[in-house]
Scaffold this motif. Structure first.
Motif, PDB file in Angstrom:
ATOM      1  N   LEU A  27      52.521  50.060  47.039  1.00 32.11           N
ATOM      2  CA  LEU A  27      52.789  50.710  45.751  1.00 32.11           C
ATOM      3  C   LEU A  27      52.740  49.700  44.608  1.00 32.11           C
ATOM      4  O   LEU A  27      53.129  48.538  44.779  1.00 32.11           O
ATOM      5  N   PRO A  28      52.271  50.122  43.427  1.00 33.06           N
ATOM      6  CA  PRO A  28      52.241  49.195  42.291  1.00 33.06           C
ATOM      7  C   PRO A  28      53.663  48.841  41.847  1.00 33.06           C
ATOM      8  O   PRO A  28      54.583  49.650  41.946  1.00 33.06           O
ATOM      9  N   ASP A  29      53.828  47.629  41.362  1.00 29.82           N
ATOM     10  CA  ASP A  29      55.129  47.137  40.924  1.00 29.82           C
ATOM     11  C   ASP A  29      55.292  47.410  39.433  1.00 29.82           C
ATOM     12  O   ASP A  29      54.566  46.844  38.610  1.00 29.82           O
ATOM     13  N   ILE A  30      56.247  48.257  39.083  1.00 30.02           N
ATOM     14  CA  ILE A  30      56.472  48.614  37.679  1.00 30.02           C
ATOM     15  C   ILE A  30      56.972  47.404  36.878  1.00 30.02           C
ATOM     16  O   ILE A  30      56.799  47.349  35.671  1.00 30.02           O
ATOM     17  N   GLU A  31      57.547  46.432  37.562  1.00 30.20           N
ATOM     18  CA  GLU A  31      58.042  45.237  36.879  1.00 30.20           C
ATOM     19  C   GLU A  31      56.900  44.377  36.328  1.00 30.20           C
ATOM     20  O   GLU A  31      57.119  43.537  35.472  1.00 30.20           O
ATOM     21  N   GLN A  32      55.686  44.574  36.816  1.00 29.09           N
ATOM     22  CA  GLN A  32      54.551  43.791  36.349  1.00 29.09           C
ATOM     23  C   GLN A  32      53.936  44.349  35.070  1.00 29.09           C
ATOM     24  O   GLN A  32      53.088  43.704  34.465  1.00 29.09           O
ATOM     25  N   VAL A  33      54.355  45.535  34.667  1.00 30.91           N
ATOM     26  CA  VAL A  33      53.826  46.144  33.439  1.00 30.91           C
ATOM     27  C   VAL A  33      54.443  45.435  32.237  1.00 30.91           C
ATOM     28  O   VAL A  33      55.653  45.223  32.180  1.00 30.91           O
ATOM     29  N   GLU A  34      53.587  45.049  31.296  1.00 28.15           N
ATOM     30  CA  GLU A  34      54.081  44.417  30.064  1.00 28.15           C
ATOM     31  C   GLU A  34      54.298  45.495  29.014  1.00 28.15           C
ATOM     32  O   GLU A  34      53.356  46.158  28.584  1.00 28.15           O
ATOM     33  N   PHE A  35      55.540  45.664  28.606  1.00 26.52           N
ATOM     34  CA  PHE A  35      55.894  46.649  27.603  1.00 26.52           C
ATOM     35  C   PHE A  35      55.892  46.006  26.228  1.00 26.52           C
ATOM     36  O   PHE A  35      56.450  44.925  26.038  1.00 26.52           O
ATOM     37  N   ALA A  36      55.261  46.681  25.280  1.00 27.46           N
ATOM     38  CA  ALA A  36      55.227  46.191  23.894  1.00 27.46           C
ATOM     39  C   ALA A  36      56.430  46.756  23.151  1.00 27.46           C
ATOM     40  O   ALA A  36      56.796  47.925  23.337  1.00 27.46           O
ATOM     41  N   PRO A  37      57.051  45.951  22.308  1.00 24.60           N
ATOM     42  CA  PRO A  37      58.206  46.452  21.549  1.00 24.60           C
ATOM     43  C   PRO A  37      57.759  47.418  20.446  1.00 24.60           C
ATOM     44  O   PRO A  37      56.580  47.497  20.098  1.00 24.60           O
ATOM     45  N   LEU A  38      58.724  48.135  19.895  1.00 20.93           N
ATOM     46  CA  LEU A  38      58.460  49.009  18.760  1.00 20.93           C
ATOM     47  C   LEU A  38      58.282  48.164  17.503  1.00 20.93           C
ATOM     48  O   LEU A  38      58.512  46.951  17.523  1.00 20.93           O
ATOM     49  N   ASP A  39      57.912  48.792  16.409  1.00 20.20           N
ATOM     50  CA  ASP A  39      57.741  48.111  15.135  1.00 20.20           C
ATOM     51  C   ASP A  39      59.056  47.451  14.699  1.00 20.20           C
ATOM     52  O   ASP A  39      60.138  47.941  15.028  1.00 20.20           O
ATOM     53  N   HIS A  40      58.954  46.367  13.941  1.00 16.86           N
ATOM     54  CA  HIS A  40      60.168  45.655  13.522  1.00 16.86           C
ATOM     55  C   HIS A  40      61.046  46.485  12.577  1.00 16.86           C
ATOM     56  O   HIS A  40      62.225  46.201  12.424  1.00 16.86           O
ATOM     57  N   HIS A  41      60.507  47.526  11.961  1.00 19.70           N
ATOM     58  CA  HIS A  41      61.315  48.408  11.103  1.00 19.70           C
ATOM     59  C   HIS A  41      61.983  49.535  11.895  1.00 19.70           C
ATOM     60  O   HIS A  41      62.729  50.325  11.331  1.00 19.70           O
ATOM     61  N   ALA A  42      61.706  49.630  13.189  1.00 19.75           N
ATOM     62  CA  ALA A  42      62.250  50.718  14.008  1.00 19.75           C
ATOM     63  C   ALA A  42      63.776  50.683  14.059  1.00 19.75           C
ATOM     64  O   ALA A  42      64.425  51.733  14.033  1.00 19.75           O
ATOM     65  N   THR A  43      64.353  49.497  14.123  1.00 21.03           N
ATOM     66  CA  THR A  43      65.813  49.381  14.157  1.00 21.03           C
ATOM     67  C   THR A  43      66.417  49.907  12.861  1.00 21.03           C
ATOM     68  O   THR A  43      67.403  50.645  12.885  1.00 21.03           O
ATOM     69  N   THR A  44      65.821  49.538  11.739  1.00 22.48           N
ATOM     70  CA  THR A  44      66.303  50.015  10.439  1.00 22.48           C
ATOM     71  C   THR A  44      66.247  51.532  10.373  1.00 22.48           C
ATOM     72  O   THR A  44      67.205  52.183   9.940  1.00 22.48           O
TER      73      THR A  44
END
Length: 170
Positions: free
Chosen positions: A12-29
């Motif tokens: 089975l593929p390892d989900i831990e190997q997927v690179e997740f991109a963060p949201l935009d820097h204004h997303a927190t605001t």
């Protein structure tokens, strides 16, 4: 003839190997402003109301108001942490959303299940040049995946990419 061969867990593929991109820097605001536009007026009304109730002592009103302030500060911190721990990933056949602070989850939506995609922008998102993306899948009653905090260009690119993938399978 029908077959249903077993698959080894090691294959089975390892989900831990997927690179997740963060949201935009204004997303927190955007997330904090949206939360406080709902939470802060309620907190202020409760705090002010406590001072005008004649059956509540000043000490109790100050204590409860302080508790409301602490709750608001906790929510401010928690919302920022939640956005920071949210990530997205596009793969050849599916879209992934990782989110959660204490209970983390990964939602995977295969492109061949996507019925339609919506982008929308609330007033705060418009001010911060952000957009939200909603994916609706076959058999779903509502949006199966909603991602807030994407910049407008990125949301549009993801939408176009998924639409192309849908039509490539036909």
């Amino acid at each position: 003839m029908f077959s249903n061969c077993p698959i080894s867990i090691a294959q089975l593929p390892d989900i831990e190997q997927v690179e997740f991109a963060p949201l935009d820097h204004h997303a927190t605001t955007e997330a904090r402003l949206s939360t406080f536009l709902f939470l802060l007026p309620f907190s202020l009304l409760v705090g002010i109301g406590l001072f005008f109730l004649q059956k509540v002592s000043v000490e109790v009103a100050i204590g409860l108001s302080s508790l409301l302030i602490m709750i608001n500060l906790y929510v401010f911190w928690f919302v920022g942490l939640a956005v920071k721990r949210t990530g997205i990933a596009l793969r050849e056949h599916d879209f992934l959303l990782k989110k959660g602070v204490f209970w983390q989850k990964v939602i995977i939506v295969p492109f061949n299940r996507v019925q339609h995609i919506e982008t929308h922008r609330n007033p705060i998102e418009r001010k911060l040049a952000l957009s939200s993306l909603k994916l609706f899948t076959a058999g779903g009653m509502g949006a199966d995946l909603e991602i807030n905090g994407l910049n407008i260009e990125r949301a549009s690119q993801i939408r176009q990419f998924i639409l192309k993938q849908e039509h490539a399978d036909e």
